[in-house]
Design an enzyme around this catalytic site. Sequence first.
Site, PDB file in Angstrom:
ATOM      1  CB  ILE A   4     -43.313  30.117 -89.284  1.00 19.81           C
ATOM      2  CG1 ILE A   4     -44.048  29.086 -88.810  1.00 19.81           C
ATOM      3  CG2 ILE A   4     -42.111  30.519 -88.779  1.00 19.81           C
ATOM      4  CD1 ILE A   4     -45.112  28.499 -89.815  1.00 19.81           C
ATOM      5  CB  THR A  34     -38.728  38.507 -87.895  1.00 22.77           C
ATOM      6  OG1 THR A  34     -38.061  37.909 -89.003  1.00 22.77           O
ATOM      7  CG2 THR A  34     -38.091  39.868 -87.426  1.00 22.77           C
ATOM      8  CB  VAL A  35     -43.022  38.476 -84.313  1.00 20.95           C
ATOM      9  CG1 VAL A  35     -43.704  38.807 -83.258  1.00 20.95           C
ATOM     10  CG2 VAL A  35     -43.147  39.342 -85.618  1.00 20.95           C
ATOM     11  CE  LYS A  66     -33.247  36.890 -91.776  1.00 23.40           C
ATOM     12  NZ  LYS A  66     -34.485  36.029 -91.362  1.00 23.40           N
ATOM     13  CB  THR A  78     -34.282  36.736 -99.310  1.00 23.50           C
ATOM     14  OG1 THR A  78     -35.044  36.072 -98.550  1.00 23.50           O
ATOM     15  CG2 THR A  78     -33.011  35.863 -99.173  1.00 23.50           C
ATOM     16  CG  ASP A 110     -36.538  39.424 -91.252  1.00 22.10           C
ATOM     17  OD1 ASP A 110     -37.518  40.034 -91.504  1.00 22.10           O
ATOM     18  OD2 ASP A 110     -36.190  38.264 -91.518  1.00 22.10           O
ATOM     19  N   GLY A 121     -32.460  32.295 -88.674  1.00 21.13           N
ATOM     20  CA  GLY A 121     -32.176  31.651 -89.968  1.00 21.13           C
ATOM     21  C   GLY A 121     -33.117  32.458 -90.961  1.00 21.13           C
ATOM     22  CB  ALA A 122     -32.802  32.959 -94.267  1.00 23.94           C
TER      23      ALA A 122
END
Length: 226
Positions: free
Chosen positions: A13, A16-17, A37, A41, A49, A109-110
Amino acid sequence: MSVLVVTGTGTGIGKTVATAALACHARLHGIDVAVCKPVQTGTRDGDDDLAEVARLAGVTELHSLARFPEPLAPLAAARRSGAELPTRAQILDLITAADRPGRLTLVEGAGGLLVEIASDGSTLRDVAADLGAPVLTVVAPGLGTLNHTVLTLEALAHRQISSAGLVIGAWPAQPGVAEIDNRDALSRLAPVRAALPAGAGSLGRADFERLSVDAFDPSWVEGLAA
């Protein structure tokens, strides 16, 4: 403690950016910033990331616990690698050790808010609740985003966790009727802190810095680190 948790309404979504943009904005405004982080994965496919945050934002205080090769949900990725997810206590220790007075500590989060990230089944929501930290939610601009956003905000409210607002993760260069209407509707659900253009993650450092410095309200970011 000045911790902000960053989640998203789904995978891919733009978390990370968005995390990098906020970290970059803070750094350029003289704010000490760290990025955590806890679980990553997809490293086999080149996903890293924290390395992406470093490349885009120029942040050097980067902290992680567990990295798994397959691009799967954390629990599945850990099992298939023959390892275990970190414990909830380890995740909390990582974050509290990274934070310090005057520093803004971002925790990415992941996946989404309710994905298991700890060995006891704890989620990012549990971690945010333990820390008493607000949560910034990265959302999509297109169809389906309103339902996904409401579900995430309701999940936060259910645990009395403060929402820090929304970031639209990939705003199109030529938005259509759906995107324009959704942006207005999203702003009625929670403050839209930024709308980052699609493809922002492919920018070089200088261009990303220019984007980031204008993306957020400086007074809001300064308040996060206060």
